[in-house]
Design a protein around this motif. Structure first.
Motif, PDB file in Angstrom:
ATOM      1  N   ASP A 157      67.875  98.997  55.179  1.00 22.78           N
ATOM      2  CA  ASP A 157      66.782  99.550  54.397  1.00 22.78           C
ATOM      3  C   ASP A 157      67.204  99.781  52.952  1.00 22.78           C
ATOM      4  OD1 ASP A 157      65.271  99.475  56.657  1.00 22.78           O
ATOM      5  OD2 ASP A 157      65.358 101.618  57.052  1.00 22.78           O
ATOM      6  N   THR A 158      68.441 100.213  52.734  1.00 16.28           N
ATOM      7  CA  THR A 158      68.947 100.428  51.385  1.00 16.28           C
ATOM      8  C   THR A 158      68.981  99.115  50.624  1.00 16.28           C
ATOM      9  OG1 THR A 158      70.289 102.267  52.163  1.00 16.28           O
ATOM     10  CG2 THR A 158      70.883 101.331  50.039  1.00 16.28           C
ATOM     11  N   THR A 159      69.452  98.069  51.267  1.00 15.38           N
ATOM     12  CA  THR A 159      69.483  96.753  50.639  1.00 15.38           C
ATOM     13  C   THR A 159      68.070  96.324  50.278  1.00 15.38           C
ATOM     14  OG1 THR A 159      71.461  96.183  51.882  1.00 15.38           O
ATOM     15  CG2 THR A 159      70.221  94.360  50.929  1.00 15.38           C
ATOM     16  N   THR A 160      67.135  96.554  51.158  1.00 14.14           N
ATOM     17  CA  THR A 160      65.753  96.202  50.890  1.00 14.14           C
ATOM     18  C   THR A 160      65.232  96.963  49.683  1.00 14.14           C
ATOM     19  OG1 THR A 160      65.386  95.711  53.211  1.00 14.14           O
ATOM     20  CG2 THR A 160      63.439  96.119  51.871  1.00 14.14           C
ATOM     21  N   MET A 161      65.539  98.235  49.565  1.00 19.06           N
ATOM     22  CA  MET A 161      65.097  99.031  48.409  1.00 19.06           C
ATOM     23  C   MET A 161      65.676  98.452  47.127  1.00 19.06           C
ATOM     24  SD  MET A 161      63.507 101.360  46.781  1.00 19.06           S
ATOM     25  CE  MET A 161      62.759 102.365  48.022  1.00 19.06           C
ATOM     26  N   LEU A 162      66.954  98.122  47.141  1.00 13.13           N
ATOM     27  CA  LEU A 162      67.565  97.522  45.954  1.00 13.13           C
ATOM     28  C   LEU A 162      66.853  96.232  45.577  1.00 13.13           C
ATOM     29  CD1 LEU A 162      71.396  98.080  46.443  1.00 13.13           C
ATOM     30  CD2 LEU A 162      69.915  99.094  44.726  1.00 13.13           C
ATOM     31  N   GLU A 184      72.241  88.649  40.941  1.00 16.27           N
ATOM     32  CA  GLU A 184      73.286  89.676  40.787  1.00 16.27           C
ATOM     33  C   GLU A 184      72.959  90.627  39.638  1.00 16.27           C
ATOM     34  OE1 GLU A 184      75.977  90.381  42.728  1.00 16.27           O
ATOM     35  OE2 GLU A 184      75.086  88.924  44.088  1.00 16.27           O
ATOM     36  N   ARG A 185      72.483  90.079  38.536  1.00 14.55           N
ATOM     37  CA  ARG A 185      72.133  90.911  37.374  1.00 14.55           C
ATOM     38  C   ARG A 185      71.040  91.907  37.734  1.00 14.55           C
ATOM     39  NH1 ARG A 185      68.153  90.492  33.105  1.00 14.55           N
ATOM     40  NH2 ARG A 185      68.879  91.693  31.316  1.00 14.55           N
ATOM     41  N   TYR A 186      69.991  91.423  38.377  1.00 14.39           N
ATOM     42  CA  TYR A 186      68.880  92.315  38.711  1.00 14.39           C
ATOM     43  C   TYR A 186      69.255  93.332  39.786  1.00 14.39           C
ATOM     44  CZ  TYR A 186      66.031  89.781  35.478  1.00 14.39           C
ATOM     45  OH  TYR A 186      65.541  89.239  34.313  1.00 14.39           O
ATOM     46  N   LEU A 187      70.156  92.992  40.674  1.00 12.64           N
ATOM     47  CA  LEU A 187      70.652  93.985  41.635  1.00 12.64           C
ATOM     48  C   LEU A 187      71.458  95.063  40.922  1.00 12.64           C
ATOM     49  CD1 LEU A 187      71.596  91.799  44.732  1.00 12.64           C
ATOM     50  CD2 LEU A 187      69.757  93.494  44.557  1.00 12.64           C
ATOM     51  N   ARG A 188      72.274  94.674  39.928  1.00 10.85           N
ATOM     52  CA  ARG A 188      73.029  95.665  39.145  1.00 10.85           C
ATOM     53  C   ARG A 188      72.074  96.576  38.372  1.00 10.85           C
ATOM     54  NH1 ARG A 188      76.019  91.209  37.743  1.00 10.85           N
ATOM     55  NH2 ARG A 188      75.163  91.254  35.623  1.00 10.85           N
ATOM     56  N   LEU A 189      71.046  95.987  37.788  1.00 12.77           N
ATOM     57  CA  LEU A 189      70.058  96.784  37.068  1.00 12.77           C
ATOM     58  C   LEU A 189      69.321  97.736  38.014  1.00 12.77           C
ATOM     59  CD1 LEU A 189      68.591  94.108  34.627  1.00 12.77           C
ATOM     60  CD2 LEU A 189      70.015  96.076  34.023  1.00 12.77           C
ATOM     61  N   ALA A 190      69.022  97.276  39.217  1.00  8.10           N
ATOM     62  CA  ALA A 190      68.363  98.129  40.210  1.00  8.10           C
ATOM     63  C   ALA A 190      69.254  99.304  40.583  1.00  8.10           C
ATOM     64  CB  ALA A 190      68.003  97.311  41.450  1.00  8.10           C
ATOM     65  N   GLN A 191      70.543  99.033  40.793  1.00  9.93           N
ATOM     66  CA  GLN A 191      71.475 100.122  41.105  1.00  9.93           C
ATOM     67  C   GLN A 191      71.537 101.116  39.954  1.00  9.93           C
ATOM     68  OE1 GLN A 191      74.919  97.712  42.118  1.00  9.93           O
ATOM     69  NE2 GLN A 191      74.731  98.345  44.250  1.00  9.93           N
ATOM     70  N   ALA A 192      71.564 100.621  38.735  1.00  4.96           N
ATOM     71  CA  ALA A 192      71.600 101.499  37.564  1.00  4.96           C
ATOM     72  C   ALA A 192      70.321 102.324  37.464  1.00  4.96           C
ATOM     73  CB  ALA A 192      71.807 100.676  36.293  1.00  4.96           C
ATOM     74  N   ALA A 193      69.182 101.714  37.792  1.00  8.82           N
ATOM     75  CA  ALA A 193      67.905 102.421  37.730  1.00  8.82           C
ATOM     76  C   ALA A 193      67.801 103.513  38.791  1.00  8.82           C
ATOM     77  CB  ALA A 193      66.755 101.426  37.887  1.00  8.82           C
ATOM     78  N   LEU A 194      68.378 103.265  39.958  1.00 11.45           N
ATOM     79  CA  LEU A 194      68.286 104.237  41.053  1.00 11.45           C
ATOM     80  C   LEU A 194      69.313 105.359  40.946  1.00 11.45           C
ATOM     81  CD1 LEU A 194      67.645 101.820  44.035  1.00 11.45           C
ATOM     82  CD2 LEU A 194      66.031 103.464  43.047  1.00 11.45           C
ATOM     83  N   LYS A 195      70.417 105.118  40.268  1.00 10.26           N
ATOM     84  CA  LYS A 195      71.505 106.101  40.213  1.00 10.26           C
ATOM     85  C   LYS A 195      71.062 107.482  39.717  1.00 10.26           C
ATOM     86  CE  LYS A 195      76.284 106.688  38.882  1.00 10.26           C
ATOM     87  NZ  LYS A 195      77.465 106.067  38.306  1.00 10.26           N
ATOM     88  N   PRO A 196      70.258 107.592  38.661  1.00  3.66           N
ATOM     89  CA  PRO A 196      69.846 108.931  38.200  1.00  3.66           C
ATOM     90  C   PRO A 196      69.029 109.711  39.226  1.00  3.66           C
ATOM     91  CG  PRO A 196      69.406 107.294  36.508  1.00  3.66           C
ATOM     92  CD  PRO A 196      69.792 106.556  37.753  1.00  3.66           C
ATOM     93  N   LEU A 197      68.401 109.011  40.164  1.00  3.42           N
ATOM     94  CA  LEU A 197      67.600 109.698  41.168  1.00  3.42           C
ATOM     95  C   LEU A 197      68.461 110.512  42.134  1.00  3.42           C
ATOM     96  CD1 LEU A 197      64.984 106.920  41.928  1.00  3.42           C
ATOM     97  CD2 LEU A 197      64.747 108.896  40.418  1.00  3.42           C
TER      98      LEU A 197
END
Length: 95
Positions: free
Chosen positions: A8-13, A33-46
């Protein structure tokens, strides 16, 4: 006991990566890979919610004057409220 929901986490990313790519006018397949890194960066503050996010989550599951989380649906409502509060706060800060 909660189940392991790594898939589920992978799906959210992937969902967030897709949304970022779409907003960027691009395709996730071109540079996944770039968009997955950006997704991780976007979710981190949450992971460190603001007071407004916490208040929104609290209000979403508040019932009859006492705090009660009795189901996955209650958690879903709380998370949704937190995300919407963060988005609203972000829109306000743009102005």
């Amino acid at each position: 006991m909660p189940r392991n929901r790594v898939a589920d986490t992978t799906t959210m990313l992937k969902q967030v990566a897709g949304a970022i790519a779409k907003a960027d006018g691009a395709d996730t397949q071109v540079d996944a890979e770039r968009y997955l890194r950006l997704a991780q960066a976007a979710l981190k503050p949450l992971a460190k919610p603001t007071d407004a996010m916490i208040d929104a989550a609290h209000e979403a599951v508040w019932s009859d004057g006492f705090w009660a989380i009795n189901s996955r649906r209650d958690f879903q409502k709380a998370v949704r409220a937190m995300i919407l509060a963060a988005m609203k706060q972000g829109e306000t800060e743009k102005r």
